[in-house]
Design a protein around this motif. Structure first.
Motif, PDB file in Angstrom:
ATOM      1  N   PHE A 141      14.470  -1.506  21.424  1.00  0.00           N
ATOM      2  CA  PHE A 141      14.246  -2.450  20.320  1.00  0.00           C
ATOM      3  C   PHE A 141      12.867  -2.246  19.706  1.00  0.00           C
ATOM      4  N   LEU A 142      11.840  -2.162  20.549  1.00  0.00           N
ATOM      5  CA  LEU A 142      10.479  -1.980  20.037  1.00  0.00           C
ATOM      6  C   LEU A 142      10.333  -0.646  19.322  1.00  0.00           C
ATOM      7  N   GLY A 143      10.945   0.381  19.859  1.00  0.00           N
ATOM      8  CA  GLY A 143      10.803   1.706  19.268  1.00  0.00           C
ATOM      9  C   GLY A 143      11.553   1.868  17.965  1.00  0.00           C
ATOM     10  N   VAL A 144      12.708   1.250  17.840  1.00  0.00           N
ATOM     11  CA  VAL A 144      13.527   1.449  16.643  1.00  0.00           C
ATOM     12  C   VAL A 144      13.326   0.327  15.632  1.00  0.00           C
ATOM     13  N   VAL A 145      13.559  -0.907  16.028  1.00  0.00           N
ATOM     14  CA  VAL A 145      13.540  -2.025  15.083  1.00  0.00           C
ATOM     15  C   VAL A 145      12.130  -2.307  14.574  1.00  0.00           C
ATOM     16  N   CYS A 146      11.170  -2.429  15.474  1.00  0.00           N
ATOM     17  CA  CYS A 146       9.809  -2.759  15.038  1.00  0.00           C
ATOM     18  C   CYS A 146       9.187  -1.620  14.239  1.00  0.00           C
ATOM     19  N   THR A 147       9.415  -0.400  14.646  1.00  0.00           N
ATOM     20  CA  THR A 147       8.886   0.735  13.895  1.00  0.00           C
ATOM     21  C   THR A 147       9.537   0.828  12.528  1.00  0.00           C
ATOM     22  N   ALA A 148      10.829   0.636  12.461  1.00  0.00           N
ATOM     23  CA  ALA A 148      11.526   0.698  11.174  1.00  0.00           C
ATOM     24  C   ALA A 148      11.042  -0.411  10.242  1.00  0.00           C
ATOM     25  N   ARG A 149      10.842  -1.591  10.778  1.00  0.00           N
ATOM     26  CA  ARG A 149      10.384  -2.708   9.947  1.00  0.00           C
ATOM     27  C   ARG A 149       8.999  -2.432   9.370  1.00  0.00           C
ATOM     28  N   THR A 150       8.091  -1.905  10.165  1.00  0.00           N
ATOM     29  CA  THR A 150       6.756  -1.630   9.643  1.00  0.00           C
ATOM     30  C   THR A 150       6.780  -0.518   8.605  1.00  0.00           C
ATOM     31  N   LEU A 151       7.612   0.489   8.806  1.00  0.00           N
ATOM     32  CA  LEU A 151       7.699   1.554   7.811  1.00  0.00           C
ATOM     33  C   LEU A 151       8.298   1.047   6.496  1.00  0.00           C
ATOM     34  N   VAL A 152       9.300   0.193   6.583  1.00  0.00           N
ATOM     35  CA  VAL A 152       9.898  -0.371   5.370  1.00  0.00           C
ATOM     36  C   VAL A 152       8.878  -1.233   4.631  1.00  0.00           C
ATOM     37  N   LEU A 153       8.136  -2.075   5.356  1.00  0.00           N
ATOM     38  CA  LEU A 153       7.120  -2.912   4.715  1.00  0.00           C
ATOM     39  C   LEU A 153       5.997  -2.075   4.111  1.00  0.00           C
ATOM     40  N   TRP A 154       5.601  -1.008   4.791  1.00  0.00           N
ATOM     41  CA  TRP A 154       4.554  -0.137   4.251  1.00  0.00           C
ATOM     42  C   TRP A 154       5.027   0.527   2.960  1.00  0.00           C
ATOM     43  N   ASN A 155       6.225   1.082   2.973  1.00  0.00           N
ATOM     44  CA  ASN A 155       6.745   1.729   1.766  1.00  0.00           C
ATOM     45  C   ASN A 155       6.959   0.723   0.637  1.00  0.00           C
ATOM     46  N   TRP A 156       7.343  -0.497   0.964  1.00  0.00           N
ATOM     47  CA  TRP A 156       7.506  -1.543  -0.042  1.00  0.00           C
ATOM     48  C   TRP A 156       6.167  -1.853  -0.698  1.00  0.00           C
ATOM     49  N   SER A 157       5.114  -1.929   0.108  1.00  0.00           N
ATOM     50  CA  SER A 157       3.799  -2.240  -0.454  1.00  0.00           C
ATOM     51  C   SER A 157       3.239  -1.078  -1.266  1.00  0.00           C
ATOM     52  N   VAL A 158       3.499   0.151  -0.861  1.00  0.00           N
ATOM     53  CA  VAL A 158       3.037   1.310  -1.629  1.00  0.00           C
ATOM     54  C   VAL A 158       3.769   1.381  -2.965  1.00  0.00           C
ATOM     55  N   ALA A 159       5.043   1.004  -2.974  1.00  0.00           N
ATOM     56  CA  ALA A 159       5.807   1.036  -4.222  1.00  0.00           C
ATOM     57  C   ALA A 159       5.292  -0.004  -5.219  1.00  0.00           C
ATOM     58  N   ARG A 160       4.674  -1.069  -4.738  1.00  0.00           N
ATOM     59  CA  ARG A 160       4.183  -2.112  -5.624  1.00  0.00           C
ATOM     60  C   ARG A 160       2.688  -2.000  -5.926  1.00  0.00           C
ATOM     61  N   SER A 161       2.032  -1.026  -5.364  1.00  0.00           N
ATOM     62  CA  SER A 161       0.623  -0.773  -5.651  1.00  0.00           C
ATOM     63  C   SER A 161       0.430   0.741  -5.739  1.00  0.00           C
ATOM     64  N   SER A 162      -0.774   1.160  -5.921  1.00  0.00           N
ATOM     65  CA  SER A 162      -1.023   2.604  -5.987  1.00  0.00           C
ATOM     66  C   SER A 162      -1.184   3.160  -4.570  1.00  0.00           C
ATOM     67  N   ALA A 163      -0.937   4.438  -4.438  1.00  0.00           N
ATOM     68  CA  ALA A 163      -1.087   5.084  -3.135  1.00  0.00           C
ATOM     69  C   ALA A 163      -2.546   5.081  -2.697  1.00  0.00           C
ATOM     70  N   ALA A 164      -3.469   5.190  -3.648  1.00  0.00           N
ATOM     71  CA  ALA A 164      -4.892   5.173  -3.305  1.00  0.00           C
ATOM     72  C   ALA A 164      -5.301   3.810  -2.750  1.00  0.00           C
ATOM     73  N   PHE A 165      -4.796   2.744  -3.351  1.00  0.00           N
ATOM     74  CA  PHE A 165      -5.116   1.399  -2.867  1.00  0.00           C
ATOM     75  C   PHE A 165      -4.530   1.180  -1.476  1.00  0.00           C
ATOM     76  N   ALA A 166      -3.291   1.582  -1.270  1.00  0.00           N
ATOM     77  CA  ALA A 166      -2.659   1.420   0.044  1.00  0.00           C
ATOM     78  C   ALA A 166      -3.304   2.331   1.074  1.00  0.00           C
ATOM     79  N   GLY A 167      -3.768   3.500   0.640  1.00  0.00           N
ATOM     80  CA  GLY A 167      -4.394   4.436   1.567  1.00  0.00           C
ATOM     81  C   GLY A 167      -5.701   3.927   2.140  1.00  0.00           C
TER      82      GLY A 167
END
Length: 94
Positions: free
Chosen positions: A30-56
């Motif tokens: 659960f920790l390896g799949v669900v939690c990792t997937a959730r953080t990656l989805v949230l990170w990509n969601w935030s990058v899509a709504r801001s610039s890559a430089a700001f998120a970086g």
């Protein structure tokens, strides 16, 4: 029963290796799949709504925030290897 010449299985649910209970393996999965997937989805969601430089800019803050939260919430101690690792990643740039 498997033959010794068969290739090893990634997941064997009949009897866990090294005496690890099945509920622990389920929690790790659960920790390896669900939690990792959730953080990656949230990170990509935030990058899509801001610039890559700001998120970086926040990528370098993740280890610092994790360390501070570990000390404050979990009362962890920072050992010498933690200071060496932190100093090497936050040290002066050439």
């Amino acid at each position: 029963m498997r033959h010794p010449a068969d290739p090893p299985l990634c997941f064997e649910f009949r009897r866990p290796h090294a005496g690890i209970p099945l509920n622990i393996l389920g929690n790790l999965l659960f920790l390896g799949v669900v939690c990792t997937a959730r953080t990656l989805v949230l990170w990509n969601w935030s990058v899509a709504r801001s610039s890559a430089a700001f998120a970086g800019m926040f990528v370098n803050l993740e280890p610092l925030v994790g360390t501070v939260l570990g000390v404050m919430i979990l009362h962890e101690r920072l050992g010498p290897f933690t200071w060496v690792g932190g100093g090497s990643s936050w040290g002066p740039r050439r």
